[in-house]
Design a protein around this motif. Structure first.
Motif, mmCIF file in Angstrom:
data_model
loop_
_atom_site.group_PDB
_atom_site.id
_atom_site.type_symbol
_atom_site.label_atom_id
_atom_site.label_comp_id
_atom_site.label_asym_id
_atom_site.label_seq_id
_atom_site.Cartn_x
_atom_site.Cartn_y
_atom_site.Cartn_z
ATOM 1 N N ARG A 171 21.274 23.717 18.807
ATOM 2 C CA ARG A 171 20.118 23.932 17.932
ATOM 3 C C ARG A 171 19.096 22.788 17.966
ATOM 4 N NH1 ARG A 171 23.679 23.116 12.721
ATOM 5 N NH2 ARG A 171 23.151 20.959 12.208
ATOM 6 N N GLN A 172 19.400 21.718 18.697
ATOM 7 C CA GLN A 172 18.468 20.601 18.777
ATOM 8 C C GLN A 172 17.282 20.982 19.670
ATOM 9 O OE1 GLN A 172 19.133 18.105 16.620
ATOM 10 N NE2 GLN A 172 20.873 19.465 16.207
ATOM 11 N N ARG A 173 16.119 20.497 19.298
ATOM 12 C CA ARG A 173 14.905 20.806 20.058
ATOM 13 C C ARG A 173 14.564 19.651 20.984
ATOM 14 N NH1 ARG A 173 11.384 24.725 16.708
ATOM 15 N NH2 ARG A 173 12.995 25.586 15.390
ATOM 16 N N SER A 174 15.548 19.266 21.752
ATOM 17 C CA SER A 174 15.375 18.155 22.686
ATOM 18 C C SER A 174 16.375 18.333 23.819
ATOM 19 C CB SER A 174 15.623 16.819 21.959
ATOM 20 O OG SER A 174 16.984 16.730 21.559
ATOM 21 N N GLU A 175 16.475 17.293 24.636
ATOM 22 C CA GLU A 175 17.427 17.344 25.747
ATOM 23 C C GLU A 175 18.871 17.426 25.265
ATOM 24 O OE1 GLU A 175 16.574 13.167 24.627
ATOM 25 O OE2 GLU A 175 15.263 14.782 25.258
ATOM 26 N N LEU A 176 19.109 17.155 23.987
ATOM 27 C CA LEU A 176 20.467 17.273 23.457
ATOM 28 C C LEU A 176 20.995 18.702 23.555
ATOM 29 C CD1 LEU A 176 20.601 15.058 20.247
ATOM 30 C CD2 LEU A 176 21.466 14.574 22.529
ATOM 31 N N ALA A 177 20.124 19.674 23.508
ATOM 32 C CA ALA A 177 20.563 21.067 23.623
ATOM 33 C C ALA A 177 21.298 21.295 24.943
ATOM 34 C CB ALA A 177 19.380 22.014 23.492
ATOM 35 N N MET A 178 20.904 20.586 25.978
ATOM 36 C CA MET A 178 21.566 20.729 27.281
ATOM 37 C C MET A 178 22.980 20.138 27.273
ATOM 38 S SD MET A 178 19.712 22.420 29.359
ATOM 39 C CE MET A 178 20.495 22.014 30.899
ATOM 40 N N VAL A 179 23.216 19.134 26.421
ATOM 41 C CA VAL A 179 24.540 18.516 26.355
ATOM 42 C C VAL A 179 25.583 19.531 25.887
ATOM 43 C CG1 VAL A 179 25.898 16.648 25.300
ATOM 44 C CG2 VAL A 179 23.529 16.237 25.972
ATOM 45 N N ALA A 180 25.159 20.542 25.149
ATOM 46 C CA ALA A 180 26.084 21.573 24.670
ATOM 47 C C ALA A 180 26.792 22.287 25.818
ATOM 48 C CB ALA A 180 25.340 22.589 23.808
ATOM 49 N N THR A 181 26.212 22.247 27.007
ATOM 50 C CA THR A 181 26.825 22.910 28.161
ATOM 51 C C THR A 181 27.786 21.998 28.921
ATOM 52 O OG1 THR A 181 25.028 22.283 29.666
ATOM 53 C CG2 THR A 181 24.772 24.354 28.431
ATOM 54 N N TYR A 182 27.938 20.763 28.470
ATOM 55 C CA TYR A 182 28.821 19.811 29.140
ATOM 56 C C TYR A 182 30.241 20.371 29.160
ATOM 57 C CZ TYR A 182 30.298 15.148 30.639
ATOM 58 O OH TYR A 182 30.773 14.076 31.365
ATOM 59 N N PRO A 183 30.891 20.399 30.321
ATOM 60 C CA PRO A 183 32.233 20.995 30.411
ATOM 61 C C PRO A 183 33.288 20.195 29.642
ATOM 62 C CG PRO A 183 31.631 19.958 32.476
ATOM 63 C CD PRO A 183 30.428 19.882 31.612
ATOM 64 N N ASP A 184 34.300 20.887 29.172
ATOM 65 C CA ASP A 184 35.397 20.212 28.467
ATOM 66 C C ASP A 184 36.061 19.167 29.357
ATOM 67 O OD1 ASP A 184 34.989 21.688 26.160
ATOM 68 O OD2 ASP A 184 36.433 23.235 26.738
#
Length: 189
Positions: A171-184
């Motif tokens: 839900r972040q409106r920045s590059e942090l949103a991409m971190v959500a896809t970081y693999p386990d």
């Protein structure tokens, strides 16, 4: 408002680089943050223990899943109640509830549950908490161990707490949103 006090009520989201297993993919709600240190609870660590099994009367008020959450590695034998009172920051809280930030506050678990029942929008019970001494959290922030983001009242009562790390980052409106896809486990890529 000083920089130190401004983190109360915000979320600490563990970066993928954070090596401490106590906080792997953790989302911590900061309940107190000042020059003396910081205290928070991990919002996404449910245990298999039902709230009603350890705190009589509170089980019916706890949101789904109605289990105790591991709030952090400190004082696992103590319990903290965090509740959202509908109506936002302008609403007066009921007896036994102390505002932390906005509609989010701490519940005095010594208060009879029936005094709070009508006012509670959601309730979570935490065994233990996460704590940092003076300057310790700032050092971890400088090292890049945590992302600091705004909390939302729904974070306290997420029905799928295991997915909260990704949901908060998404839900972040920045590059942090991409971190959500970081693999386990990046080694499996």
């Amino acid at each position: 408002m000083t920089e130190v006090s401004s983190l109360t009520g915000r979320l600490l989201v563990a970066t993928p680089a954070l090596a401490d297993p106590n906080f792997d993919r953790a989302v911590v709600l900061l309940l107190d943050h000042d020059e003396k240190g910081s205290l928070g609870v991990v919002l996404n660590r449910p245990t298999p223990v039902d709230v009603g099994d350890i705190l009589e009367g509170w089980g019916e008020l706890a949101g789904e899943p109605g289990v105790v959450f591991q709030g952090g590695p400190v004082s696992l034998d103590s319990a903290l109640g965090v509740a959202v009172i509908p109506g936002g920051p302008a609403a007066d809280g009921p007896l036994g509830w102390r505002r932390v930030h906005g509609a989010i506050g701490l519940v005095d678990l010594e208060t009879p549950p029936e005094l709070l029942a009508a006012a509670l929008g959601s309730l979570r019970i935490f065994a233990g908490y996460a704590g940092w001494g003076p300057g310790q959290l700032q050092d971890e922030l400088t090292e890049g161990a945590w992302y600091v983001v705004e909390s939302e009242p729904g974070d306290v009562s997420a029905t799928r707490p295991q997915g909260l790390w990704r949901a908060v980052l998404r839900r972040q409106r920045s590059e942090l949103a991409m971190v959500a896809t970081y693999p386990d486990d990046p080694s499996l890529n």
